[in-house]
Design a protein around this motif. Structure first.
Motif, PDB file in Angstrom:
ATOM      1  N   GLU A 171     -79.547  42.892 -66.447  1.00 54.30           N
ATOM      2  CA  GLU A 171     -78.767  44.232 -65.791  1.00 54.30           C
ATOM      3  C   GLU A 171     -78.438  45.007 -66.916  1.00 54.30           C
ATOM      4  O   GLU A 171     -78.148  46.248 -66.911  1.00 54.30           O
ATOM      5  N   ALA A 174     -81.113  47.017 -67.805  1.00 63.26           N
ATOM      6  CA  ALA A 174     -81.028  48.193 -66.895  1.00 63.26           C
ATOM      7  C   ALA A 174     -80.076  49.347 -66.988  1.00 63.26           C
ATOM      8  O   ALA A 174     -80.256  50.700 -66.850  1.00 63.26           O
ATOM      9  N   THR A 175     -78.954  48.994 -67.418  1.00 61.18           N
ATOM     10  CA  THR A 175     -77.845  49.901 -67.529  1.00 61.18           C
ATOM     11  C   THR A 175     -77.946  50.871 -68.404  1.00 61.18           C
ATOM     12  O   THR A 175     -77.719  51.831 -68.683  1.00 61.18           O
ATOM     13  N   GLU A 177     -80.997  51.577 -69.758  1.00 60.48           N
ATOM     14  CA  GLU A 177     -82.043  52.672 -69.335  1.00 60.48           C
ATOM     15  C   GLU A 177     -81.424  53.560 -68.236  1.00 60.48           C
ATOM     16  O   GLU A 177     -81.907  54.919 -68.168  1.00 60.48           O
ATOM     17  N   GLU A 178     -80.568  53.207 -67.646  1.00 57.68           N
ATOM     18  CA  GLU A 178     -79.883  54.161 -66.663  1.00 57.68           C
ATOM     19  C   GLU A 178     -78.802  55.248 -67.493  1.00 57.68           C
ATOM     20  O   GLU A 178     -79.024  56.487 -67.148  1.00 57.68           O
ATOM     21  N   ALA A 179     -78.333  54.867 -68.720  1.00 55.91           N
ATOM     22  CA  ALA A 179     -77.704  55.690 -69.306  1.00 55.91           C
ATOM     23  C   ALA A 179     -78.844  56.705 -69.898  1.00 55.91           C
ATOM     24  O   ALA A 179     -78.234  57.732 -70.025  1.00 55.91           O
ATOM     25  N   GLY A 181     -81.282  57.648 -68.841  1.00 53.42           N
ATOM     26  CA  GLY A 181     -81.770  58.719 -67.789  1.00 53.42           C
ATOM     27  C   GLY A 181     -80.690  59.823 -67.583  1.00 53.42           C
ATOM     28  O   GLY A 181     -80.995  61.031 -67.284  1.00 53.42           O
ATOM     29  N   TYR A 182     -79.378  59.361 -67.568  1.00 53.60           N
ATOM     30  CA  TYR A 182     -78.473  60.347 -67.545  1.00 53.60           C
ATOM     31  C   TYR A 182     -78.256  61.217 -68.703  1.00 53.60           C
ATOM     32  O   TYR A 182     -78.149  62.641 -68.570  1.00 53.60           O
ATOM     33  N   GLU A 213     -70.607  59.937 -64.391  1.00 55.06           N
ATOM     34  CA  GLU A 213     -71.489  58.668 -64.071  1.00 55.06           C
ATOM     35  C   GLU A 213     -71.664  57.841 -65.552  1.00 55.06           C
ATOM     36  O   GLU A 213     -71.740  56.685 -65.429  1.00 55.06           O
ATOM     37  N   LEU A 217     -70.444  53.786 -67.852  1.00 58.68           N
ATOM     38  CA  LEU A 217     -71.394  52.889 -68.503  1.00 58.68           C
ATOM     39  C   LEU A 217     -71.251  52.918 -69.999  1.00 58.68           C
ATOM     40  O   LEU A 217     -71.399  51.836 -70.598  1.00 58.68           O
TER      41      LEU A 217
END
Length: 422
Positions: A171, A174-175, A177-179, A181-182, A213, A217
């Motif tokens: 997780e 993945a977090t 990677e999400e950051a 992406g933002y 968003e 994070l």
């Protein structure tokens, strides 16, 4: 001498601003429920006046020429925006920890009739039955089965803790990677805003949604440049994340506390991994102490050791019941040392309960603070239908009055041009 067409130009400018004001009000009303939408307003100013000769000798007077449409801007409060991001980061960190502690409580499963403490009590009770009938084969079999049940419960908990740590690591990755992406999307919007102009209100709203968003994070600082682009950096060490169109991605780290520099959910997940590891180590110590208290040796055979395991280098997955033991006998110090191990386990359960309650209170408090900040922010940037309807009526009257001025000026010009010669 003022031009005869001065009134037409003045009325035309009034119509232009009135029309823009009505259209902007309609935009606000249409987006009252749109996430991240910022209320827009028309900014106008008096247009440059004309110098005209008056009856005051050499002094001239100034005659107004109407209104200029300067800009259509979003209504935002940067201070409240930064407050919201700060509270969002703290809440994201505590939410990650609370979720982990909730899962740990599920794994530990205490108090319960099927938990580890119950398994230890059942083994102690089986020892007492064997003490009453030392030669009873059935009593010895019950001791072994109770010991096996204890090991199975402990190993199941340990396996669940391993799974929890693995899931938290995934997780966290993945977090990160999400950051990233933002960050990439924010950089792309920076590019579009600079290209389209600093008054790209809708693009700025989309960018602010992404920034909020991202603030969940990690802990960030946002600086708006003169060209409208955002420069984003970490609050902890000012590490640059976004500068105009350039992106500096974050690297996921799995070491103890390594994600602390990022803050937010990433830091919460890193702390959660440490918490899970700490409880797993404590659990292994409790099981090792309890097994040693109930007799444990590194080899099996027909000796009187109930458990097979290495006390010096204990491994919970390797410990097992010595089913070959034929003359089981409760060690003299079992009752005292077993109670000490159980006491350690109860302390572990109490500590977990206290940490979980503290996390729940922190999430509740920070959530309330975030909501209060959001309410203050919405009072500034949010759309009020009552206010917009009042504005709509005001702008409608303004537009009608400007239209009336144009109509009246047209009648005056018609008189001068078409009728004065008759």
């Amino acid at each position: 001498m003022v031009s005869s067409f001065h009134g037409l130009e003045l009325g035309k400018r009034g119509l232009s601003v009135g029309q823009a004001s009505i259209a902007t009000t309609g935009q606000n009303i249409a987006n009252v429920n749109t996430k991240g939408y910022s209320r827009q307003q028309v900014n106008s100013s008096a247009s440059p006046s004309l110098d005209v000769w008056t009856g005051q000798g050499a002094n001239t007077g100034q005659l107004g020429t109407g209104v200029n449409l300067d800009s259509i801007t979003r209504v935002r409060d940067r201070f409240l925006d930064q407050q919201f991001r700060d509270h969002s980061e703290t809440l994201g960190q505590w939410q990650a920890k609370q979720t982990t502690l909730d899962r740990l409580e599920t794994i530990v499963n205490e108090p319960s009739d099927s938990g580890l403490n119950s398994a230890m009590d059942l083994l102690n009770s089986a020892w007492q039955d064997l003490a009453n009938e030392p030669d009873s084969l059935s009593a010895q079999a019950v001791v072994k089965e109770r010991a096996q049940s204890f090991i199975e419960v402990a190993q199941s908990m340990n396996k669940s803790l391993d799974s929890l740590k693995s899931e938290l690591t995934q997780e966290s990755q993945a977090t990160a990677e999400e950051a990233n992406g933002y960050l990439k999307q924010i950089a792309e919007l920076n590019k579009s805003i600079v290209r389209d102009g600093s008054q790209s209100n809708d693009l700025k709203d989309k960018r602010d949604v992404l920034v909020e968003e991202l603030s969940t994070l990690m802990s960030i600082k946002v600086d708006e440049k003169s060209n409208g682009s955002y420069s984003i950096s970490l609050s902890s060490n000012n590490q640059q994340l976004v500068s105009g169109e350039e992106v500096f991605e974050v690297d996921h780290k799995t070491g103890t506390g390594e994600n602390k520099v990022y803050g937010g959910k990433l830091a919460g997940l890193s702390e959660s991994i440490d918490i899970a590891k700490s409880y797993q180590d404590n659990l292994e110590n409790v099981v090792g102490d309890f097994a040693a208290a109930n007799s444990m040796s590194a080899t099996g055979g027909k000796d009187q050791a109930l458990f097979i395991g290495n006390a010096a280098d204990f491994n919970l997955y390797e410990v097992k019941v010595n089913y070959e033991a034929s003359l089981l006998k409760q060690p003299a110090a079992t009752e005292k040392t077993s109670e000490a191990a159980q006491s350690d386990f109860r302390k572990l359960v109490s500590q977990l309960g206290a940490q979980s309650q503290a996390a729940i209170h922190s999430v509740t408090n920070h959530g309330a603070t975030l909501q209060a900040t959001e309410n203050r922010r919405q009072s500034v940037t949010g759309v009020s239908l009552d206010e917009e309807m009042a504005n709509l009526i005001k702008y409608q009257h303004s537009y009608n009055a400007a239209a009336r001025l144009v109509s009246m000026t047209d009648q005056m010009l018609d008189t001068i041009i078409n009728r004065m010669g008759n």
